[in-house]
Design an enzyme around this catalytic site. Structure first.
Site, PDB file in Angstrom:
ATOM      1  N   ASP A   1      41.067   7.795  21.408  1.00 10.43           N
ATOM      2  CA  ASP A   1      41.521   7.046  22.572  1.00 10.43           C
ATOM      3  C   ASP A   1      42.602   6.047  22.163  1.00 10.43           C
ATOM      4  OD1 ASP A   1      41.590   6.452  25.260  1.00 10.43           O
ATOM      5  OD2 ASP A   1      40.060   4.896  25.113  1.00 10.43           O
TER       6      ASP A   1
ATOM      7  N   HIS B   1      48.276  -3.442  30.530  1.00 12.31           N
ATOM      8  CA  HIS B   1      46.822  -3.510  30.349  1.00 12.31           C
ATOM      9  C   HIS B   1      46.469  -4.430  29.180  1.00 12.31           C
ATOM     10  CE1 HIS B   1      42.652  -2.431  29.719  1.00 12.31           C
ATOM     11  NE2 HIS B   1      42.931  -2.012  28.499  1.00 12.31           N
TER      12      HIS B   1
ATOM     13  N   GLU C   1      38.031   2.906  32.977  1.00 13.03           N
ATOM     14  CA  GLU C   1      39.433   2.793  32.574  1.00 13.03           C
ATOM     15  C   GLU C   1      40.140   4.048  33.066  1.00 13.03           C
ATOM     16  OE1 GLU C   1      39.613   1.984  28.338  1.00 13.03           O
ATOM     17  OE2 GLU C   1      39.289  -0.161  28.707  1.00 13.03           O
TER      18      GLU C   1
ATOM     19  N   GLU D   1      42.741   6.658  32.829  1.00 14.91           N
ATOM     20  CA  GLU D   1      43.593   7.166  31.745  1.00 14.91           C
ATOM     21  C   GLU D   1      43.985   8.610  32.043  1.00 14.91           C
ATOM     22  OE1 GLU D   1      42.233   6.557  27.751  1.00 14.91           O
ATOM     23  OE2 GLU D   1      41.139   4.710  28.233  1.00 14.91           O
TER      24      GLU D   1
ATOM     25  N   ASP E   1      37.583   6.435  30.833  1.00 17.07           N
ATOM     26  CA  ASP E   1      36.941   5.901  29.625  1.00 17.07           C
ATOM     27  C   ASP E   1      36.023   4.755  30.052  1.00 17.07           C
ATOM     28  OD1 ASP E   1      36.298   5.056  27.050  1.00 17.07           O
ATOM     29  OD2 ASP E   1      38.119   3.852  26.858  1.00 17.07           O
TER      30      ASP E   1
ATOM     31  N   ARG F   1      31.872  -3.872  28.857  1.00 18.65           N
ATOM     32  CA  ARG F   1      32.683  -5.012  28.383  1.00 18.65           C
ATOM     33  C   ARG F   1      31.881  -6.056  27.620  1.00 18.65           C
ATOM     34  NH1 ARG F   1      37.300  -2.421  28.499  1.00 18.65           N
ATOM     35  NH2 ARG F   1      37.986  -1.866  30.582  1.00 18.65           N
TER      36      ARG F   1
ATOM     37  N   GLN G   1      31.145  -4.625  24.245  1.00 18.33           N
ATOM     38  CA  GLN G   1      32.421  -4.531  23.524  1.00 18.33           C
ATOM     39  C   GLN G   1      32.833  -5.881  22.939  1.00 18.33           C
ATOM     40  OE1 GLN G   1      35.521  -3.092  26.121  1.00 18.33           O
ATOM     41  NE2 GLN G   1      37.039  -2.897  24.503  1.00 18.33           N
TER      42      GLN G   1
ATOM     43  N   LYS H   1      31.729   2.234  24.198  1.00 19.26           N
ATOM     44  CA  LYS H   1      32.577   3.328  24.669  1.00 19.26           C
ATOM     45  C   LYS H   1      31.980   4.710  24.426  1.00 19.26           C
ATOM     46  CE  LYS H   1      36.636   0.873  25.265  1.00 19.26           C
ATOM     47  NZ  LYS H   1      37.556   0.959  26.420  1.00 19.26           N
TER      48      LYS H   1
ATOM     49  N   THR I   1      32.386   9.634  28.760  1.00 26.33           N
ATOM     50  CA  THR I   1      33.819   9.707  29.054  1.00 26.33           C
ATOM     51  C   THR I   1      33.990  10.918  29.951  1.00 26.33           C
ATOM     52  OG1 THR I   1      34.306   8.873  26.822  1.00 26.33           O
ATOM     53  CG2 THR I   1      36.140   9.837  28.050  1.00 26.33           C
TER      54      THR I   1
ATOM     55  N   THR J   1      44.114   2.946  28.819  1.00 25.83           N
ATOM     56  CA  THR J   1      44.150   2.503  30.220  1.00 25.83           C
ATOM     57  C   THR J   1      45.596   2.430  30.694  1.00 25.83           C
ATOM     58  OG1 THR J   1      42.221   1.166  29.774  1.00 25.83           O
ATOM     59  CG2 THR J   1      43.434   0.678  31.792  1.00 25.83           C
TER      60      THR J   1
ATOM     61  N   GLU K   1      40.576  -6.117  34.682  1.00 24.99           N
ATOM     62  CA  GLU K   1      41.835  -6.772  35.022  1.00 24.99           C
ATOM     63  C   GLU K   1      41.881  -7.167  36.489  1.00 24.99           C
ATOM     64  OE1 GLU K   1      45.235  -4.328  33.423  1.00 24.99           O
ATOM     65  OE2 GLU K   1      43.552  -3.116  32.781  1.00 24.99           O
TER      66      GLU K   1
HETATM   67 CA    CA Z   1      40.348   3.289  26.754  1.00 29.89          CA
END
Ligand code: CA
Length: 438
Positions: free
Chosen positions: A137, A144, A209, A211, A243, A247, A250, A263, A267, A369, A383
């Site tokens: 990834d 972003h 996310e 993507e 993805d 948070r 993370q 993560k 996915t 992202t 965001e």
């Molecule tokens: Ca990602």
């Protein structure tokens, strides 16, 4: 990236649904997936989307309508995974595209035999289009990266390396799923604000996310780089990719290595791979704004500057459990384009192999992202809702700072411009289930 008769916007199929305005799968698209009749227990096989139908490539191979090199390519694309077809390279991909285009074109002689190989899209189920050996990834949207870091430090800039290399981490292939994927809210270590020790608990800050997934073709032997001039030959095609990201987990686990539990629980990719060939009309120039560093020589080429970016429009939609119960339908959270990305697909592929790494047919690269420069263009809830501090309106009086159980996230993608037929990616849909009880 040269255009030919298969990109002609005037071309029409004998299948009426393929010619409907706004259809994702006109004859100029011809994306690949692996599917079977829903609930049938049949073997999965390759297929191409046309209108509201899937052309079953295993059935088509049985008709003998394809000849020579096209028949060879068709036999590879009909398999239960597209790896061998991806490995065959651009010449085989183009040969089959041209043969399928001829069979589906209005006035084609063999219409009735081809029609017998169609399956309605609303009656099929998908599996991953290829066996994914490795999933990487990237992190290539400067908007972003900037939005994300400024949630923690309001005036911070992205780290200096962002502007010099397409950053990435090695992800996890085992929990990849195809659109329709349902997964349990992940567990992990989280350190509550002000606490000295972490706790192990379900994620309380679940995010998506938006993507794109880049599917690798022939690949390269270890130690042999893929120069920029050959990188596009490695790009079989592109899907939508979500993805999913935890948070809070993370934030605690990522220093100083990459994301792990945050993560690796799910996915999701869309089932239809839109080929690089079909995307050719939507190439745009790749530029660097004044004051930004120019890429090092191994990540630079005249062709990449001329047409390395792709204008793929993207939207994120959210359907809450309540919206589903009330028949309200999903709410749109954001919209942007892949054209704003700081690094191109070719630069990601070249950089991936540049250190000595081998890419294999069917490897999957996440773009990172995709957030654009304007308001409402952010590709993650993190965001849009400023780290959960400013929850966003999702319709019906509901708000979201992060995802709740029962939320479905839906990604849409398409390409359109004057002088070309609009093509679409279908959808990438995933549902959050409650955490498994400990
Ligand atoms: Ca990602």
């Amino acid at each position: 990236m040269t255009l030919d008769h298969t990109h002609d916007p005037a071309a029409r199929s004998w299948l009426a649904s393929a010619n409907a305005p706004g259809c994702d799968f006109p004859i100029q698209n011809l994306p690949f997936a692996v599917l079977r009749r829903r609930g049938s227990g049949e073997a999965f096989r390759g297929a191409v989307a046309i209108g509201d139908q899937a052309l079953d490539l295993a059935a088509l191979a049985g008709t003998g309508l394809a000849q020579g090199a096209a028949a060879d390519a068709l036999a590879l694309a009909a398999q239960p995974a597209l790896n061998a077809f991806m490995a065959a390279g651009p010449e085989a991909w183009r040969t089959l595209r041209h043969a399928l285009f001829a069979l589906l074109l209005g006035g084609a002689a063999d219409e009735s035999a081809v029609r017998a190989c169609l399956l309605p899209l609303d009656a099929v189920e998908y599996t991953l289009p290829a066996r994914v050996g490795d999933y990487t990834d990237f992190y290539t949207s400067i908007d972003h990266a900037r939005n994300a870091i400024r949630i923690i430090m309001p005036n911070a800039e992205v780290t200096p390396n962002f502007r010099w290399l397409p950053q990435a981490y090695h992800g996890r292939a085992s929990t990849l799923g195809v659109s329709g994927q349902q997964f349990h809210r992940p567990h992990g270590q989280v350190r509550p604000p002000g606490a000295s020790a972490p706790v192990f608990q379900p994620c309380a800050a679940l995010d998506y996310e938006c993507e794109l997934g880049l599917w690798i073709g022939p690949g390269n032997p270890a130690g042999q780089p893929i120069p920029m001039g050959q990188a596009e030959d490695q790009l079989f095609g592109i899907t939508l990719l979500n993805d999913w990201s935890a948070r809070d987990i993370q934030m605690w686990e990522m220093a100083p290595l990459g994301p792990f539990h945050a993560k690796n629980f799910a996915t999701t990719v869309s089932p239809w791979i839109v080929t690089a060939e079909a995307l050719a009309p939507f190439r745009v120039a790749w530029t660097r704004a004044e004051g930004e560093p120019q890429p090092l020589a191994y990540l630079d080429s005249a062709a990449n500057r001329a047409q390395g970016a792709i204008d793929i429009r993207l939207e994120v939609w959210l359907e809450t459990d309540q919206a589903r119960q009330q028949g309200r339908g999903p709410a749109r959270l954001s919209a942007t384009s892949f054209r704003h990305q700081y690094w191109t697909a070719a630069q990601m592929i070249t950089h991936h192999a540049a250190g000595g790494c081998s890419l294999q047919p069917g490897d999957l690269l996440g773009s990172g992202t995709i957030s654009g420069p304007g308001p409402g263009e952010a590709g993650a809830l993190l965001e849009l809702a400023h780290g959960g501090q400013k929850p966003v309106d999702v319709g019906g009086g509901e708000q979201r700072g992060f995802l709740q159980d029962g939320d479905t996230v839906i990604l849409h993608g398409w390409c359109e411009r004057k002088g070309a037929m609009r093509i679409g990616f279908g959808e990438c849909r995933g549902l959050v289930l409650p955490a498994v009880q400990a």
